[in-house]
Design a protein around this motif. Sequence first.
Motif, PDB file in Angstrom:
ATOM      1  N   ARG A 194      35.645  40.730  32.669  1.00 33.37           N
ATOM      2  CA  ARG A 194      34.981  41.112  33.922  1.00 33.37           C
ATOM      3  C   ARG A 194      33.467  41.203  33.717  1.00 33.37           C
ATOM      4  NH1 ARG A 194      36.286  45.923  38.130  1.00 33.37           N
ATOM      5  NH2 ARG A 194      34.986  45.102  39.783  1.00 33.37           N
ATOM      6  N   ARG A 227      36.222  37.078  36.359  1.00 35.69           N
ATOM      7  CA  ARG A 227      37.046  38.031  37.096  1.00 35.69           C
ATOM      8  C   ARG A 227      38.497  37.576  37.228  1.00 35.69           C
ATOM      9  NH1 ARG A 227      34.075  39.354  42.433  1.00 35.69           N
ATOM     10  NH2 ARG A 227      34.582  37.184  42.713  1.00 35.69           N
ATOM     11  N   ARG A 235      41.723  39.624  35.973  1.00 36.81           N
ATOM     12  CA  ARG A 235      42.817  39.950  36.884  1.00 36.81           C
ATOM     13  C   ARG A 235      44.160  39.474  36.337  1.00 36.81           C
ATOM     14  NH1 ARG A 235      46.304  37.893  40.393  1.00 36.81           N
ATOM     15  NH2 ARG A 235      46.918  39.233  42.126  1.00 36.81           N
ATOM     16  N   LEU A 259      38.947  45.489  41.072  1.00 38.15           N
ATOM     17  CA  LEU A 259      38.873  44.039  40.919  1.00 38.15           C
ATOM     18  C   LEU A 259      39.794  43.347  41.921  1.00 38.15           C
ATOM     19  CD1 LEU A 259      37.771  41.632  39.319  1.00 38.15           C
ATOM     20  CD2 LEU A 259      39.647  41.975  37.689  1.00 38.15           C
TER      21      LEU A 259
END
Length: 167
Positions: A60, A65, A69, A92
Amino acid sequence: AQRAYALRDRLSVRERYMVDANYHSVVTKDTVKTIAAYDALLHLYPDDRAATNNLGIIYRAQGKRNEARELYWRAITNGTAASVTFNNAIPLEVELRGLDSAGVMIDAFARAYPDNPSVPLLRAQYFAAVGQIDSARAILETRREATRGNARLQAAVLYQLLNLAVS
């Protein structure tokens, strides 16, 4: 970190990879080697909670991202996510997939850690975000009463109540 790194040959493989990751994160500040250590550990121990969470944080921070995730979601769906992983994953999830998906993740957090004090606070944030202010306020007032005597939790509850009042 330096002493543990110097003595890492005495550790199990799993512990050695964690020490390597910590050493490169804290001492050498070499993100590539930190990631390599976590990747190697997760290759052998895919359910390692600390490596999953820490690698997600690094991804992150690097702007990866979706990779973060994916790590978090895999741990959550496998039932191996630490509570801190939920705390890192939910904001997130809001960014990447929206409030509905984050709501599903909050429900999973509540099932995995029903007594975690972050659960009601996250639910209150969720309700506030979707416009259910009365529901958010009710949760926070209940938490306010339940957390009397705990200054840290009281501060978190009062901060959210203040945010509701000014929004």
